[in-house]
Motif scaffolding. Structure first.
Motif, PDB file in Angstrom:
ATOM      1  N   ARG A  27      68.643  55.770  41.627  1.00 49.90           N
ATOM      2  CA  ARG A  27      69.276  55.316  40.383  1.00 49.90           C
ATOM      3  C   ARG A  27      70.743  55.725  40.310  1.00 49.90           C
ATOM      4  O   ARG A  27      71.609  54.915  39.989  1.00 49.90           O
ATOM      5  N   VAL A  28      71.047  56.979  40.639  1.00 45.01           N
ATOM      6  CA  VAL A  28      72.443  57.420  40.534  1.00 45.01           C
ATOM      7  C   VAL A  28      73.317  56.777  41.610  1.00 45.01           C
ATOM      8  O   VAL A  28      74.472  56.456  41.356  1.00 45.01           O
ATOM      9  N   THR A  29      72.772  56.557  42.792  1.00 44.96           N
ATOM     10  CA  THR A  29      73.580  55.894  43.825  1.00 44.96           C
ATOM     11  C   THR A  29      73.807  54.431  43.473  1.00 44.96           C
ATOM     12  O   THR A  29      74.885  53.897  43.734  1.00 44.96           O
ATOM     13  N   ALA A  30      72.827  53.782  42.856  1.00 44.45           N
ATOM     14  CA  ALA A  30      73.030  52.401  42.394  1.00 44.45           C
ATOM     15  C   ALA A  30      74.067  52.368  41.276  1.00 44.45           C
ATOM     16  O   ALA A  30      74.885  51.444  41.201  1.00 44.45           O
ATOM     17  N   ALA A  31      74.062  53.392  40.424  1.00 40.39           N
ATOM     18  CA  ALA A  31      75.050  53.469  39.342  1.00 40.39           C
ATOM     19  C   ALA A  31      76.460  53.634  39.908  1.00 40.39           C
ATOM     20  O   ALA A  31      77.412  53.007  39.431  1.00 40.39           O
ATOM     21  N   ILE A  32      76.603  54.456  40.942  1.00 38.87           N
ATOM     22  CA  ILE A  32      77.920  54.639  41.562  1.00 38.87           C
ATOM     23  C   ILE A  32      78.372  53.357  42.246  1.00 38.87           C
ATOM     24  O   ILE A  32      79.545  52.982  42.163  1.00 38.87           O
ATOM     25  N   ALA A  33      77.457  52.655  42.884  1.00 40.70           N
ATOM     26  CA  ALA A  33      77.810  51.376  43.503  1.00 40.70           C
ATOM     27  C   ALA A  33      78.274  50.387  42.434  1.00 40.70           C
ATOM     28  O   ALA A  33      79.261  49.661  42.631  1.00 40.70           O
ATOM     29  N   SER A  34      77.596  50.371  41.307  1.00 44.49           N
ATOM     30  CA  SER A  34      78.001  49.503  40.196  1.00 44.49           C
ATOM     31  C   SER A  34      79.366  49.904  39.657  1.00 44.49           C
ATOM     32  O   SER A  34      80.217  49.053  39.380  1.00 44.49           O
ATOM     33  N   LEU A  35      79.593  51.207  39.536  1.00 46.23           N
ATOM     34  CA  LEU A  35      80.890  51.722  39.088  1.00 46.23           C
ATOM     35  C   LEU A  35      82.001  51.258  40.017  1.00 46.23           C
ATOM     36  O   LEU A  35      83.050  50.788  39.569  1.00 46.23           O
ATOM     37  N   ARG A  36      81.775  51.363  41.307  1.00 48.58           N
ATOM     38  CA  ARG A  36      82.791  50.940  42.274  1.00 48.58           C
ATOM     39  C   ARG A  36      83.015  49.425  42.234  1.00 48.58           C
ATOM     40  O   ARG A  36      84.122  48.956  42.439  1.00 48.58           O
ATOM     41  N   ALA A  37      81.966  48.674  41.947  1.00 45.84           N
ATOM     42  CA  ALA A  37      82.087  47.216  41.906  1.00 45.84           C
ATOM     43  C   ALA A  37      82.774  46.718  40.638  1.00 45.84           C
ATOM     44  O   ALA A  37      83.567  45.778  40.676  1.00 45.84           O
ATOM     45  N   ALA A  57      69.638  58.387  31.095  1.00 48.02           N
ATOM     46  CA  ALA A  57      70.902  57.844  31.582  1.00 48.02           C
ATOM     47  C   ALA A  57      72.037  58.849  31.397  1.00 48.02           C
ATOM     48  O   ALA A  57      72.877  59.026  32.283  1.00 48.02           O
ATOM     49  N   ALA A  58      72.048  59.544  30.269  1.00 50.39           N
ATOM     50  CA  ALA A  58      73.064  60.567  30.023  1.00 50.39           C
ATOM     51  C   ALA A  58      72.930  61.708  31.030  1.00 50.39           C
ATOM     52  O   ALA A  58      73.931  62.228  31.536  1.00 50.39           O
ATOM     53  N   THR A  62      75.614  63.068  33.916  1.00 53.61           N
ATOM     54  CA  THR A  62      75.937  64.484  34.111  1.00 53.61           C
ATOM     55  C   THR A  62      75.779  64.867  35.580  1.00 53.61           C
ATOM     56  O   THR A  62      76.621  65.571  36.146  1.00 53.61           O
ATOM     57  N   GLU A  63      74.718  64.392  36.217  1.00 48.82           N
ATOM     58  CA  GLU A  63      74.499  64.668  37.650  1.00 48.82           C
ATOM     59  C   GLU A  63      75.620  64.064  38.493  1.00 48.82           C
ATOM     60  O   GLU A  63      76.103  64.688  39.433  1.00 48.82           O
ATOM     61  N   ILE A  64      76.011  62.849  38.180  1.00 51.74           N
ATOM     62  CA  ILE A  64      77.088  62.192  38.928  1.00 51.74           C
ATOM     63  C   ILE A  64      78.374  63.010  38.805  1.00 51.74           C
ATOM     64  O   ILE A  64      79.054  63.269  39.803  1.00 51.74           O
ATOM     65  N   ARG A  65      78.698  63.430  37.596  1.00 48.68           N
ATOM     66  CA  ARG A  65      79.930  64.192  37.382  1.00 48.68           C
ATOM     67  C   ARG A  65      79.870  65.554  38.073  1.00 48.68           C
ATOM     68  O   ARG A  65      80.868  66.040  38.589  1.00 48.68           O
ATOM     69  N   LYS A  66      78.676  66.159  38.096  1.00 50.63           N
ATOM     70  CA  LYS A  66      78.512  67.472  38.715  1.00 50.63           C
ATOM     71  C   LYS A  66      78.577  67.383  40.243  1.00 50.63           C
ATOM     72  O   LYS A  66      79.233  68.198  40.888  1.00 50.63           O
ATOM     73  N   ARG A  67      77.908  66.396  40.788  1.00 44.52           N
ATOM     74  CA  ARG A  67      77.789  66.298  42.246  1.00 44.52           C
ATOM     75  C   ARG A  67      78.913  65.504  42.912  1.00 44.52           C
ATOM     76  O   ARG A  67      79.059  65.570  44.127  1.00 44.52           O
ATOM     77  N   TYR A  74      86.185  60.010  31.682  1.00 37.99           N
ATOM     78  CA  TYR A  74      85.775  59.246  30.508  1.00 37.99           C
ATOM     79  C   TYR A  74      87.007  58.630  29.867  1.00 37.99           C
ATOM     80  O   TYR A  74      87.996  59.310  29.603  1.00 37.99           O
ATOM     81  N   ASP A  75      86.964  57.329  29.630  1.00 36.70           N
ATOM     82  CA  ASP A  75      88.051  56.604  28.969  1.00 36.70           C
ATOM     83  C   ASP A  75      87.618  56.357  27.525  1.00 36.70           C
ATOM     84  O   ASP A  75      86.706  55.568  27.273  1.00 36.70           O
ATOM     85  N   LYS A  76      88.267  57.041  26.589  1.00 35.82           N
ATOM     86  CA  LYS A  76      87.883  56.943  25.174  1.00 35.82           C
ATOM     87  C   LYS A  76      88.102  55.540  24.620  1.00 35.82           C
ATOM     88  O   LYS A  76      87.343  55.079  23.767  1.00 35.82           O
ATOM     89  N   ASN A  77      89.131  54.848  25.090  1.00 37.79           N
ATOM     90  CA  ASN A  77      89.402  53.495  24.595  1.00 37.79           C
ATOM     91  C   ASN A  77      88.313  52.512  25.023  1.00 37.79           C
ATOM     92  O   ASN A  77      87.898  51.661  24.239  1.00 37.79           O
ATOM     93  N   ARG A  78      87.872  52.627  26.246  1.00 39.28           N
ATOM     94  CA  ARG A  78      86.818  51.733  26.754  1.00 39.28           C
ATOM     95  C   ARG A  78      85.427  52.217  26.392  1.00 39.28           C
ATOM     96  O   ARG A  78      84.455  51.476  26.534  1.00 39.28           O
ATOM     97  N   LYS A  79      85.338  53.486  26.004  1.00 33.30           N
ATOM     98  CA  LYS A  79      84.047  54.129  25.761  1.00 33.30           C
ATOM     99  C   LYS A  79      83.139  53.981  26.983  1.00 33.30           C
ATOM    100  O   LYS A  79      81.980  53.574  26.892  1.00 33.30           O
ATOM    101  N   ALA A  80      83.739  54.308  28.129  1.00 38.50           N
ATOM    102  CA  ALA A  80      83.027  54.189  29.398  1.00 38.50           C
ATOM    103  C   ALA A  80      83.642  55.149  30.401  1.00 38.50           C
ATOM    104  O   ALA A  80      84.776  55.601  30.239  1.00 38.50           O
ATOM    105  N   TYR A  81      82.883  55.446  31.439  1.00 31.49           N
ATOM    106  CA  TYR A  81      83.416  56.223  32.558  1.00 31.49           C
ATOM    107  C   TYR A  81      84.101  55.250  33.501  1.00 31.49           C
ATOM    108  O   TYR A  81      83.607  54.148  33.742  1.00 31.49           O
TER     109      TYR A  81
END
Length: 88
Positions: A27-37, A57-58, A62-67, A74-81
């Motif tokens: 799940r986290v690796t798929a999330a990172i792939a989505s982030l990069r895409a 999901a939260a 946290t795991e992604i940010r830690k590892r 975090y971009d406050k304007n977009r309300k997204a990482y």
């Protein structure tokens, strides 16, 4: 043949993900792939990818940010990482 580099953040078998259960790693690796895409990552994206609750999901974020320090901010304007400039 492995299509990932040795410590690619999108590789579920990378050393940085050791200690996590396989479904979490996937799940986290798929999330990172989505982030990069897409350039952004929200809790809702992980909820959709992994069919998990908002709380899970939260925790994944946290795991992604830690590892993967230095990967997202975090971009406050977009309300997204978003990817940090150094991670692009």
């Amino acid at each position: 043949m492995n299509r990932f580099s040795l410590d690619d953040a999108t590789d579920p078998s990378a050393p940085r993900w050791q200690g996590l259960r396989l479904p979490v790693r996937l799940r986290v690796t798929a999330a990172i792939a989505s982030l990069r895409a897409t350039g952004t990552l929200r809790r809702a994206d992980i909820e959709r990818i992994g069919e998990v609750t908002e709380r899970t999901a939260a925790t994944d974020i946290t795991e992604i940010r830690k590892r993967c320090p230095g990967l997202v901010r975090y971009d406050k304007n977009r309300k997204a990482y978003v990817l940090k400039a150094s991670a692009k």
